[in-house]
Design an enzyme around this catalytic site. Structure first.
Site, PDB file in Angstrom:
ATOM      1  N   ARG A 193       5.013  -1.390   7.274  1.00  0.00           N
ATOM      2  CA  ARG A 193       6.253  -0.874   6.907  1.00  0.00           C
ATOM      3  C   ARG A 193       6.653   0.291   8.008  1.00  0.00           C
ATOM      4  NH1 ARG A 193       6.948  -5.302   6.400  1.00  0.00           N
ATOM      5  NH2 ARG A 193       8.314  -6.373   4.846  1.00  0.00           N
ATOM      6  N   THR A 239       0.797  -1.355   9.899  1.00  0.00           N
ATOM      7  CA  THR A 239       1.052  -2.906  10.020  1.00  0.00           C
ATOM      8  C   THR A 239       1.739  -2.991   8.335  1.00  0.00           C
ATOM      9  OG1 THR A 239      -1.403  -3.423   8.807  1.00  0.00           O
ATOM     10  CG2 THR A 239      -1.094  -3.693  11.601  1.00  0.00           C
ATOM     11  N   ARG A 248      -6.339   6.016  -6.588  1.00  0.00           N
ATOM     12  CA  ARG A 248      -6.334   7.247  -7.907  1.00  0.00           C
ATOM     13  C   ARG A 248      -7.261   7.049  -8.391  1.00  0.00           C
ATOM     14  NH1 ARG A 248      -1.086   5.389  -9.529  1.00  0.00           N
ATOM     15  NH2 ARG A 248       0.313   6.340  -7.525  1.00  0.00           N
ATOM     16  N   HIS A 303       6.557  -5.937  15.152  1.00  0.00           N
ATOM     17  CA  HIS A 303       6.774  -6.884  13.563  1.00  0.00           C
ATOM     18  C   HIS A 303       5.825  -8.451  14.289  1.00  0.00           C
ATOM     19  CE1 HIS A 303       7.718  -6.337   9.757  1.00  0.00           C
ATOM     20  NE2 HIS A 303       6.588  -6.898   9.613  1.00  0.00           N
ATOM     21  N   GLY A 334      -4.817  -2.912  -1.051  1.00  0.00           N
ATOM     22  CA  GLY A 334      -3.689  -3.703  -1.799  1.00  0.00           C
ATOM     23  C   GLY A 334      -4.706  -4.970  -0.905  1.00  0.00           C
ATOM     24  N   ARG A 335      -3.831  -5.828  -1.223  1.00  0.00           N
ATOM     25  CA  ARG A 335      -4.743  -7.484  -0.740  1.00  0.00           C
ATOM     26  C   ARG A 335      -4.610  -7.428   1.373  1.00  0.00           C
ATOM     27  NH1 ARG A 335      -0.263  -9.168  -2.900  1.00  0.00           N
ATOM     28  NH2 ARG A 335      -0.736 -10.341  -4.661  1.00  0.00           N
ATOM     29  N   ILE A 336      -3.475  -6.760   1.809  1.00  0.00           N
ATOM     30  CA  ILE A 336      -4.285  -6.904   3.273  1.00  0.00           C
ATOM     31  C   ILE A 336      -5.143  -5.402   3.211  1.00  0.00           C
ATOM     32  CG2 ILE A 336      -3.249  -6.916   5.754  1.00  0.00           C
ATOM     33  CD1 ILE A 336      -0.895  -7.913   4.379  1.00  0.00           C
ATOM     34  N   GLU A 357      13.680  -1.751  12.701  1.00  0.00           N
ATOM     35  CA  GLU A 357      13.646  -2.362  13.704  1.00  0.00           C
ATOM     36  C   GLU A 357      15.025  -3.237  14.299  1.00  0.00           C
ATOM     37  OE1 GLU A 357      10.725  -4.385  11.707  1.00  0.00           O
ATOM     38  OE2 GLU A 357       9.528  -2.660  11.767  1.00  0.00           O
TER      39      GLU A 357
END
Ligand code: DGY
Length: 318
Positions: A238, A236, A179, A285, A156-158, A267
């Site tokens: 979850r 980074t 995929r 976090h 994704g973006r990160i 957490e």
């Protein structure tokens, strides 16, 4: 009358001032995580809620009969703490804050990458304990990341931004699990459709998965066996996208070289066994934790609220 917003945690001053211009606002000055009862009252008394990852927005809250809240603006991109299906069923708009935190999170992934591969925690601890015996040609050695393979899980973006950074700044070769091939990447990268293949081939595996139901324990105990003993893992995203207990076992038995973790299951509890390992770097976090980024995240969440109550297009509706 201005709509009423309840803010669940402390927010940057500038964000607070903007919010107060447009809304009647109630703050949580103690900055302690709201209990379920307080969140229930908030759902019944406010028009909107400004919340974050520490607030569990469950089906029970969203389907309250006397619910008044129409929008919940989350400060943060991940929304695994919000029951999105229930929000849809109960006509509550949910928004998040993507993009503005991407580079800050990539900075922390980079810190973890260099920290674990250069044993940063271990060598600093040794020095602080007064155990440094002086410069040595053969002690305190780490491994180069240059030319090594970075395996991205979650493009994704990160994930994309970290792959770009690692490739351009450190000359890492990028593999990613998906995929189908991601089109238009501005750097060289190869796709693996088989996760096991990516885990086997990568020198550093970096997790960038969203933690929806489907991704819980995505890197399971059996899959983790594919990781080579010389490899490193960074997370980074979850804590629960990986079987944390199985990871601890691998680290204890040195079946993986090290892990850099910014996120954990449940957490702020971080297991004693993990805290006592030397081949890990652990951060509380802090992916998006810079003054600049937190301000941008807060402002974007407030812009979403303003748009909604002015009947304009909400920017980041999920
Ligand atoms: C995010 O934006 O998802 C951060 O992890 C904080 O919630």
């Amino acid at each position: 009358m201005k709509p009423k917003i309840i803010v669940t945690r402390n927010i940057p001053d500038e964000v607070e001032s903007t919010l107060k211009e447009y809304f009647r606002v109630s703050f949580n000055r103690e900055d302690k995580v709201f209990s379920k009862d307080i969140l229930m009252k908030a759902m019944e008394n406010a028009d909107g809620i400004l919340c974050t990852v520490t607030d569990n927005i469950t089906d029970e809250l969203l389907s309250l009969t006397n619910k008044k809240v129409k929008i919940i603006a989350n400060i943060g991109v991940g929304v695994d703490h919000i029951d999105l299906q229930s929000a849809k069923r109960n006509n509550v708009i949910i928004t998040n804050t993507p993009d503005v935190l991407t580079e800050a999170t990539v900075d922390v992934a980079t810190l973890l990458l260099l920290s674990v591969t250069r044993n940063a925690f271990l060598v600093e601890k040794m020095l602080r304990q007064g155990k440094w015996r002086g410069f040595s040609l053969t002690e305190n050695l780490g491994v180069d990341v240059r030319g090594k393979i970075l395996g991205i899980v979650g493009m994704g973006r990160i994930g994309k931004a970290f792959a770009k950074r690692a490739h351009e700044a450190f000359g890492m070769k990028v593999l990613y699990y998906n995929r189908s091939p991601v089109k238009g990447l501005p750097f060289e990268a190869s796709v693996r459709f088989d996760l096991d293949a990516l885990l086997e081939e990568s020198d550093v595996i970096s997790l960038h998965l969203s933690s929806d139901e489907g991704n819980k324990n995505f890197i399971s105990k059996s899959r983790m066996k594919k990781i080579r003993a010389s490899s490193f893992l960074i997370n980074t995203s979850r804590g629960d996208v990986i079987d944390q207990t199985a990871l601890i076992e691998l680290l204890e038995k040195k079946k993986i070289s090290g892990a850099g973790l910014d996120v954990f299951v449940n957490e702020p509890h971080v297991p004693h066994r993990l805290r006592h390992l030397s081949n890990v770097t652990l951060y509380p976090h802090i992916g998006s934790a810079t003054f600049e980024t937190r301000k941008k995240m807060g402002m974007l969440a407030v812009e979403n609220l303003i748009a909604f109550f002015n009947e304009k297009q909400v920017i980041n509706q999920l």
